[in-house]
Design an enzyme around this catalytic site. Structure first.
Site, PDB file in Angstrom:
ATOM      1  N   GLU A  32       0.877  -1.167   0.000  1.00  0.00           N
ATOM      2  CA  GLU A  32       0.000   0.000   0.000  1.00  0.00           C
ATOM      3  C   GLU A  32       0.919   1.222   0.000  1.00  0.00           C
ATOM      4  O   GLU A  32       1.781   1.339   0.877  1.00  0.00           O
ATOM      5  CB  GLU A  32      -0.864  -0.031   1.265  1.00  0.00           C
ATOM      6  CG  GLU A  32      -2.023   0.915   1.215  1.00  0.00           C
ATOM      7  CD  GLU A  32      -2.869   0.862   2.488  1.00  0.00           C
ATOM      8  OE1 GLU A  32      -3.625   1.813   2.691  1.00  0.00           O
ATOM      9  OE2 GLU A  32      -2.760  -0.116   3.256  1.00  0.00           O
ATOM     10  N   ARG A 257       4.786 -13.043   9.603  1.00  0.00           N
ATOM     11  CA  ARG A 257       5.367 -11.706   9.522  1.00  0.00           C
ATOM     12  C   ARG A 257       6.710 -11.698  10.208  1.00  0.00           C
ATOM     13  O   ARG A 257       6.945 -12.450  11.151  1.00  0.00           O
ATOM     14  CB  ARG A 257       4.492 -10.746  10.332  1.00  0.00           C
ATOM     15  CG  ARG A 257       3.465  -9.995   9.579  1.00  0.00           C
ATOM     16  CD  ARG A 257       2.722  -9.088  10.551  1.00  0.00           C
ATOM     17  NE  ARG A 257       2.863  -7.702  10.154  1.00  0.00           N
ATOM     18  CZ  ARG A 257       2.246  -7.192   9.105  1.00  0.00           C
ATOM     19  NH1 ARG A 257       1.490  -7.919   8.336  1.00  0.00           N
ATOM     20  NH2 ARG A 257       2.399  -5.917   8.801  1.00  0.00           N
ATOM     21  N   LYS A 267       4.019   0.882   9.448  1.00  0.00           N
ATOM     22  CA  LYS A 267       4.241   2.129   8.709  1.00  0.00           C
ATOM     23  C   LYS A 267       3.676   3.326   9.455  1.00  0.00           C
ATOM     24  O   LYS A 267       4.240   4.412   9.397  1.00  0.00           O
ATOM     25  CB  LYS A 267       3.593   2.024   7.319  1.00  0.00           C
ATOM     26  CG  LYS A 267       4.487   1.298   6.338  1.00  0.00           C
ATOM     27  CD  LYS A 267       3.878   1.295   4.963  1.00  0.00           C
ATOM     28  CE  LYS A 267       2.823   0.229   4.848  1.00  0.00           C
ATOM     29  NZ  LYS A 267       2.366  -0.005   3.493  1.00  0.00           N
TER      30      LYS A 267
HETATM   31  P1  ATP Z   1       2.415  -2.184   7.948  1.00  0.00           P
HETATM   32  O1  ATP Z   1       1.819  -2.864   9.123  1.00  0.00           O
HETATM   33  O2  ATP Z   1       3.864  -1.959   8.054  1.00  0.00           O
HETATM   34  O3  ATP Z   1       1.684  -0.952   7.558  1.00  0.00           O
HETATM   35  P2  ATP Z   1       1.167  -3.591   5.829  1.00  0.00           P
HETATM   36  O4  ATP Z   1       0.953  -5.048   5.836  1.00  0.00           O
HETATM   37  O5  ATP Z   1      -0.003  -2.721   6.009  1.00  0.00           O
HETATM   38  O6  ATP Z   1       2.327  -3.267   6.815  1.00  0.00           O
HETATM   39  P3  ATP Z   1       1.510  -3.379   3.051  1.00  0.00           P
HETATM   40  O7  ATP Z   1       2.035  -2.248   2.256  1.00  0.00           O
HETATM   41  O8  ATP Z   1       0.072  -3.683   2.958  1.00  0.00           O
HETATM   42  O9  ATP Z   1       1.903  -3.120   4.539  1.00  0.00           O
HETATM   43  O10 ATP Z   1       2.386  -4.671   2.789  1.00  0.00           O
HETATM   44  C1  ATP Z   1       2.731  -5.164   1.533  1.00  0.00           C
HETATM   45  C2  ATP Z   1       3.086  -6.605   1.668  1.00  0.00           C
HETATM   46  O11 ATP Z   1       4.166  -6.770   2.574  1.00  0.00           O
HETATM   47  C3  ATP Z   1       1.927  -7.421   2.206  1.00  0.00           C
HETATM   48  O12 ATP Z   1       1.826  -8.601   1.451  1.00  0.00           O
HETATM   49  C4  ATP Z   1       2.310  -7.705   3.620  1.00  0.00           C
HETATM   50  O13 ATP Z   1       1.787  -8.921   4.033  1.00  0.00           O
HETATM   51  C5  ATP Z   1       3.839  -7.718   3.558  1.00  0.00           C
HETATM   52  N1  ATP Z   1       4.399  -7.331   4.848  1.00  0.00           N
HETATM   53  C6  ATP Z   1       4.185  -6.179   5.534  1.00  0.00           C
HETATM   54  N2  ATP Z   1       4.829  -6.196   6.701  1.00  0.00           N
HETATM   55  C7  ATP Z   1       5.481  -7.368   6.784  1.00  0.00           C
HETATM   56  C8  ATP Z   1       6.315  -7.994   7.761  1.00  0.00           C
HETATM   57  N3  ATP Z   1       6.622  -7.392   8.916  1.00  0.00           N
HETATM   58  N4  ATP Z   1       6.812  -9.220   7.487  1.00  0.00           N
HETATM   59  C9  ATP Z   1       6.528  -9.836   6.336  1.00  0.00           C
HETATM   60  N5  ATP Z   1       5.753  -9.316   5.380  1.00  0.00           N
HETATM   61  C10 ATP Z   1       5.218  -8.092   5.590  1.00  0.00           C
HETATM   62 MG    MG Z   2      -1.649  -2.532   4.741  1.00  0.00          MG
END
Ligand code: ATP
Ligand code: MG
Length: 550
Positions: A32, A257, A267
């Site tokens: 995102e 994760r 983020k």
């Molecule tokens: P955040 O909690 O940091 O905002 P998010 O999951 O909302 O993370 P996205 O931009 O939606 O962030 O993530 C893009 C991809 O990266 C998704 O497939 C998500 O599952 C993966 N991802 C995000 N954080 C992690 C993590 N800590 N470990 C492994 N994969 C991750």
């Molecule tokens: Mg997200």
């Protein structure tokens, strides 16, 4: 990338033929664009792109921008840069989920027509109230509303006739399901908010659980790899794929994760650190962002080795920050050029060395890699050494300079300390020693033992520099668990700026991508704040490995 359970699943799918028959493995990485990528994303990138790579398949880069927030092109560009830097390429398959809004709308209409979705007028609060519990099904008085009525209302939702929260579109699945995600989940909501790409064209937006499978179907994804929190959403993912006209059947596979201690990874929290100026930006070298790690001196190889070694599993766990550092050290130990830098300088005067003489020593850049060449190091009567390398009255086991003791000046000569000069406050301002001309190169022809070896720079031609030393951003290993406020645990010593450091002059030629091991001090790289007359170096990692394999 080493084998893992995802590969086992894919192997099974390939062996089975069926839905995947003849299709290349096709994955996607769907960030995102509301922040910069962090080390957790790096893990997902290695899983998504790495899996495609392993099977000779493809991986798309997709901006998952179905939420109408003020996303910034800054983020999109940064995401691309970071993925490229990690060594992956999406070819011409760069997509925005928001480009599929029309198709998502069509899928919703298709579901309504099939009697599989309805417009519900329960408010958010009522919906929670009617949600039921394990033994009580949820309810909605709108569930059996005629298809025509839902079609009409949904169209009018799109037209902007209703305010936010007035209505939703819900999938008609199972109000009694033990999985609450299946209790007629909302798949569209009204939100009169501009979207960074579609502007005000839409005032209804699809929910993630509905949008994501459609995005995957449109792009022909075979394996939709995501993190564990989506596991309970998989039945809904499958339900959507089953019930829309889909030409492929992507399979969702969840993995754990990545969490790292002494830092935060969401983020939202990282953005708070940036916006409230606790750090200098997304690329502050203390940040667990990819750009922060890059500026700190991390290499793609070190990050890859880290994600490879922690592996891919189904169990969430927290990795020690020290392990990430361990992986960097492993890489830099082999690749970083050696150099000398003095962080807390005091002058060392070699009193029996001629005043007008300068010698040039050729010193190898790496002890195990002759192909990395040699550099010239100048030596003369006045040097800088670390002030901690002299003690007028030595403590026990101290083997460096103190009156009467011999020490090796790395690669140059053996010197014997003769004393020092102090100012009125008793601070040592100069250290004195005599050198032994027979020990050129730092060897003792008579085989006598000299225990201490110290680094140094030549006072006449060394360069002044600022060195930045980093430590954990947070003092608490888990700064954001439970009801802790992570901002309460910021480490006041996470950045120590050392000015007036003295560097050997060869470092004047340092390039932004160069990596160095400053003898006894750690691994360093040039920071972007450097200027020609004021170099700034970041300590990427110290030499001492705190990581203990348990
Ligand atoms: P955040 O909690 O940091 O905002 P998010 O999951 O909302 O993370 P996205 O931009 O939606 O962030 O993530 C893009 C991809 O990266 C998704 O497939 C998500 O599952 C993966 N991802 C995000 N954080 C992690 C993590 N800590 N470990 C492994 N994969 C991750
Ligand atoms: Mg997200």
């Amino acid at each position: 990338m080493s084998g893992n359970f995802i590969h086992t699943f894919i192997d099974e799918d390939i062996a089975e033929g069926g839905a995947y028959y003849g299709k290349k493995v096709h994955t996607r990485f769907p960030p995102e664009p509301n922040g910069y990528l962090h080390i957790g994303h790096a893990k997902a990138i290695f899983v998504d792109f790495g899996t495609a790579e392993k099977y000779g398949g493809l991986c798309n880069l997709r901006m998952d921008d179905t939420n109408p927030t003020k996303e910034d092109v800054e983020y999109v560009d940064a995401i691309k840069e970071d993925i490229r830097w990690l060594g992956f390429d999406w070819g011409d398959r760069f997509y925005y989920a928001s480009d599929y809004f029309e198709q998502m709308y069509d899928c919703a209409v298709e579901l309504i027509k099939k009697g599989l979705a309805y417009v519900c007028e329960l408010s958010g609060e009522q919906m929670r109230e009617y949600r039921g519990d394990i033994s009580t099904p949820a309810k909605s008085p709108y569930r059996d509303r005629p298809v025509e009525e839902s079609l009409d209302l949904f169209q009018r939702m799109r037209n902007g006739e209703f305010e936010d929260g007035k209505m939703t579109l819900r999938a008609k699945i199972d109000l009694a399901s033990g999985n609450f995600n299946m209790r007629d989940p909302v798949i569209y909501r009204i939100n009169h908010m501009a979207h960074h790409r579609t502007g005000t064209k839409w005032c209804i937006y699809p929910m993630y659980d509905f949008a994501h499978p459609i995005e995957d179907v449109i792009e022909g994804i075979t394996h939709s790899l995501c993190t564990l929190e989506f596991e309970a959403h998989r039945p809904l993912y499958d339900w959507v794929v089953e019930n829309i006209s889909a030409e492929c059947r992507p399979r969702q596979i969840e993995f754990a994760r990545l969490g790292i201690n002494n830092t935060v990874m969401s983020k939202r929290k990282l953005r708070a650190l940036v916006e409230e100026n606790y750090v200098s930006g997304w690329d502050d070298p203390r940040m667990p962002t990819i750009c922060g790690l890059r500026r700190r001196g991390y290499t793609p190889k070190a990050i890859r080795s880290f994600t490879d070694q922690i592996g891919v599993s189904k169990v969430n766990s927290t990795v020690e920050y020290g392990f990430l550092e361990h992986c960097l050290r492993d890489d830099l130990n082999e690749t970083a050029a050696r150099a000398m830098a003095v962080l807390d300088p005091v002058k060392l005067v070699i009193t029996n060395y001629p005043e007008d003489k300068t010698e040039v020593f050729e010193v190898e850049n790496h002890p195990n890699h002759p192909e990395m060449g040699v550099r010239e190091v100048t030596f003369s009567r006045e040097l800088y050494i670390e002030s901690t390398d002299f003690m007028e009255e030595p403590i026990k086991k101290y083997q460096r300079l103190y009156p009467g003791n011999e020490v090796r000046i790395k690669s140059a000569y053996i010197v014997k300390c003769t004393g020092c000069k102090k100012d009125e406050s008793g601070r040592v301002t100069e250290v004195y020693a005599e050198y032994d001309p027979a020990t050129r190169g730092g060897n003792t022809p008579d085989g006598r033992k000299v225990r201490g070896t110290i680094h140094w720079v030549n006072a006449a031609d060394c360069i002044d520099a600022e060195l930045r030393l980093y430590d954990n951003l947070f003092t608490d290993p888990e700064p954001d668990t439970g009801d802790k406020n992570f901002l309460d645990f910021l480490n006041p010593e996470s950045l120590v700026i050392k000015t007036g450091c003295k560097l050997e002059k060869s470092l004047l030629d340092a390039k932004p991508d160069d990596r160095f091991q400053f003898m006894r001090q750690g691994y360093f790289c040039l920071d972007k704040d450097s200027s020609q007359d004021k170099p700034v170096f970041n300590r990427s990692v110290s030499l001492k490995d705190s990581f203990k394999r348990s």
